[in-house]
Design an enzyme around this catalytic site. Structure first.
Site, PDB file in Angstrom:
ATOM      1  N   GLU A 236       4.008   1.128  -0.428  1.00 52.76           N
ATOM      2  CA  GLU A 236       2.784   0.990   0.057  1.00 52.76           C
ATOM      3  C   GLU A 236       2.503   1.265   1.522  1.00 52.76           C
ATOM      4  OE1 GLU A 236       2.088  -3.027  -1.006  1.00 52.76           O
ATOM      5  OE2 GLU A 236       0.784  -2.506  -2.758  1.00 52.76           O
ATOM      6  N   GLU A 319       1.929  -1.458 -10.044  1.00 55.70           N
ATOM      7  CA  GLU A 319       1.934  -2.913  -9.744  1.00 55.70           C
ATOM      8  C   GLU A 319       0.776  -3.431 -10.285  1.00 55.70           C
ATOM      9  OE1 GLU A 319       2.185  -4.454  -5.581  1.00 55.70           O
ATOM     10  OE2 GLU A 319       4.163  -3.392  -5.412  1.00 55.70           O
TER      11      GLU A 319
END
Length: 738
Positions: A236, A319
């Site tokens: 991320e 995710e």
């Protein structure tokens, strides 16, 4: 019958006959034998193109799209995982990833197989896991790959159980793990390294680490016969920075160790801004996305395509959140099972791939829990010891719950294989009440500490500069008290400081009194009472590292007192510092002066009551209790309930099971897996920072409890109504000799 064995038998028979004949006859037989061998193999050659997953019609083969014809011609035995035509392909067949995060470092090795089998029963075909650098290199140059850090064994076990692996190699992982997986010793380097950047000093450390860990996993890549189908770069990054040179350097490093064939991937939030910052276009790196559960996935997958090469963008939510994390002082995060399952079905209905975060959360054993921040670094929110995450497989491995059933029902609709039968929940036992005994007061131990293990400096020193990464530091100094009292200010303390004062032994026997707590998230001045000391007043500040920030702009999170300390506006000088590191998950401190002295006190207190100058003393103290498991009984999981206690850490058979803080909540009970326990006597040690249970009792129970909080607090008060503690010591640290 196996044709090769039949042919070998025929060959032996013919050869024996040939020995009795002339050389000319022998030549004829060898020619006939060659012809026979050729004719025998023809059916085998003819059968190779006809793979079970495609039509058996030779004519139909040439009417299939070109990419399918290419995959059909792939040789038997060649292992390959690739992306083409916006799909994942495994050994020439389209493949839908149905994965889940399960972190080996949050589960005891004895339970890895149990948890993986439960993930498989959920319908998963792939396990995604991080590699936490700090677990494997707790000290610079000290590498750990045993026990709970045995990464290779975990990966091999995944393969044994028929599970593929998506490996998140970092070096930054987030994961609600201390410092996002970075080893804290990076914070002791001078000048400061810039984490997650192209800083050469930082990259040099990353290169050293990856130079160790990536060669370890390279033999386990899918193309090499292992389970690893993809390796993630960073995590991320688009939510943190925009350093493309850094990301490209990581790609180059990974390719150098893992080769060109492995799929490298990134994970970023499903917005244009985060994808623009976090993806690595042009380097052949696959960009995956994550997003809030319940968001419409397909517009996000459409956006994802813009950041992948044409034909290289299979929809993947790497995710998919089955639950959420919880901080201390919050209510336990819960998400609806049917809502979660419905959101999952929206992805899978159109052949989207997905990785559940989490499939099984596990536990933040030791001191490895992470923390988050809000608007600034003082808005600090440490994570619980439990990492249950409201996942379908609970912290203790239970699957008899609505979320597991709902997700399994959805997965079952799309799985290409029948789902395994459901295992039963693991047995848990409440072993009853455990009577504890106060075995040592922290301040009673200080005189016993060798001065060589006390660091002295003009100003307070950060924990990392003391070569201590976890636990506590006791800071000691002196100040001149005023008649009307004084005011103590510590502008920057990470994370929680308990303040005590004391006069010399000649005045009141050296009694140490608690005066207040300064917390990072609500930093306020403390009024120091006038204790009418003959000379200077001794000041003790016990600082707890509650877990380093793992996400956002404030991850450079040193611990301890990080500023000057002011008393009545004047800077306090001349400090003594004592490290109190304790055992962590994967390491034992080389030297812990307090624990060494504590051991001596335990021996002194064995079989007799310790004598102190006062009763009802509260504050940082050690408590010990014993409980027995009958040799006739099976050793099973349990929990210890800390209701009625204040705040601290607990050890069972010298294993650090984590922090407790029932007065803050929501977690009341700490999970104790069976492998920590043993038949016969078991030892529980608690380091309580504030106030003990009045009965000095804890209970071993058979279930978790996340209902604690401020309303459940058991606060011990003095006659004036103020929560406090007074501890006795003869002459702590010899402070008169400063």
């Amino acid at each position: 019958m196996n044709r090769s064995k039949s042919l070998a038998a025929t060959s032996k028979s013919i050869t024996a006959m040939a020995r009795k004949r002339s050389s000319k006859t022998m030549l004829i037989f060898f020619l006939l034998l060659s012809l026979l061998a050729f004719l025998s193999f023809l059916p085998v050659f003819a059968s190779l193109p006809s793979l079970p997953s495609y039509s058996h019609s030779h004519d139909l083969h040439f009417h299939l799209p070109r990419h399918q014809r290419l995959h059909r011609r792939q040789k038997i035995g060649v292992r390959k995982f690739e992306i083409t035509e916006d799909k994942f392909w495994k050994d020439g067949k389209p493949f839908q990833i149905i994965g889940g995060d399960l972190h080996y470092f949050r589960v005891l090795p004895e339970y890895w197989e149990d948890r993986l089998l439960r993930a498989k029963a959920l319908g998963l075909n792939t396990i995604q896991t991080y590699i936490p650098w700090n677990l494997h290199e707790p000290e610079a140059g000290k590498l750990v790959f045993e026990g709970i850090a045995d990464l290779v064994s975990f990966l091999k076990l995944c393969q044994k159980l028929g599970l593929l692996v998506m490996l998140r190699a970092g070096p930054y992982i987030c994961a609600e793990w201390d410092l996002g997986g970075f080893p804290a010793w990076l914070l002791s380097i001078h000048p400061d390294v810039r984490l997650r950047s192209s800083d050469p000093a930082y990259l040099q450390k990353v290169e050293g680490w990856w130079g160790v860990v990536l060669p370890k996993v390279a033999p386990l890549l899918y193309g090499n016969g292992g389970p690893i189908i993809m390796v993630q770069i960073e995590n991320e990054f688009g939510s943190y920075g925009n350093d493309k040179a850094y990301l490209s350097h990581l790609v180059k490093l990974a390719r150098g160790h893992l080769g060109e064939d492995i799929i490298l991937y990134t994970t970023d939030g499903g917005s244009r801004e985060t994808l623009e910052k976090g993806t690595i276009q042009g380097d052949g790196v696959f960009a995956a996305v994550d997003f809030t559960t319940g968001d419409n996935p397909w517009p996000i997958f459409k956006l994802q395509k813009q950041f992948n090469s044409p034909g290289k963008s299979p929809p993947l939510s790497s995710e998919f959140y089955t639950g959420w994390l919880t901080h201390w002082s919050e209510k336990m995060a819960r998400t609806d099972a049917d809502f979660t399952a419905a959101a999952l079905e929206k992805i899978m209905l159109q052949n989207g791939s997905v990785v559940l975060y989490m499939a099984h959360g596990g536990t933040n054993f030791g001191f490895y829990n992470g923390a988050n921040t809000g608007a600034d670094e003082s808005d600090y929110k440490p994570d619980l010891t439990s990492y249950d995450y409201d996942a379908p497989i609970t912290e203790s491995g239970d699957i008899d719950n609505a979320k597991f059933k709902a997700i399994r029902r959805v997965v079952g609709k799309f799985s290409s294989v029948s789902l395994p039968s459901l295992p039963s929940n693991n047995k848990k036992t409440g072993y009853g009440s455990i009577q504890l005994k106060r075995t040592a007061f922290l301040f009673d131990l200080l005189d016993e500490i060798d001065p060589l293990h006390i660091v002295e400096a003009e100003s307070p020193t950060a924990m990392e500069y003391l070569n201590q990464m976890f636990g506590f530091v006791l800071y000691v100094s002196e100040y001149a008290a005023k008649t009307g009292g004084s005011k103590l200010v510590i502008p920057k303390v990470h994370d929680r400081a308990q303040v005590f004062i004391s006069c010399s032994p000649e005045v009141n026997g050296g009694q140490v009194s608690y005066v207040g707590t300064i917390e990072r998230w609500s930093n306020q001045a403390i009024n120091l009472p006038n204790v009418k000391c003959v000379s200077s007043t001794s000041l003790f500040i016990l600082v707890e590292n509650m877990g380093r920030v793992n996400y956002g702009p404030y991850i450079f999170d040193r611990k301890g007192i990080l500023s000057s300390v002011y008393v009545d506006g004047s800077v306090l000088k001349r400090w003594k510092m004592i490290s109190i590191p304790f055992h962590n998950l994967n390491e034992v401190p080389k030297f812990n002066p307090v624990i060494q002295v504590t051991s001596k006190f335990h021996k002194v207190s064995a079989g007799k009551k310790l004598e102190h100058k006062s009763v009802g003393v509260e504050g940082p103290s050690f408590y010990t209790g014993h409980f027995s498991i009958d040799t006739k009984n099976e050793v099973t999981d349990t929990y210890i309930s800390l209701r009625g206690w204040g705040k601290g850490i607990a050890f069972v058979n010298e294993f650090n099971i984590g922090r407790y803080w029932p007065t803050s909540g929501p977690q009341c009970n700490l999970y104790i897996p069976a492998p920590i326990l043993r038949q016969g006597e078991n030892v529980l040690v608690i380091f309580e920072l504030e106030s003990s249970n009045p009965e000095l009792m804890v209970d071993s129970v058979d279930q978790p409890d996340f209902t604690c909080g401020p309303g459940q607090a058991s606060v011990h008060q003095n006659e004036d109504g103020k929560a406090s503690a007074s501890l006795l010591t003869s002459n702590p640290l010899g402070l008169r000799t400063f």
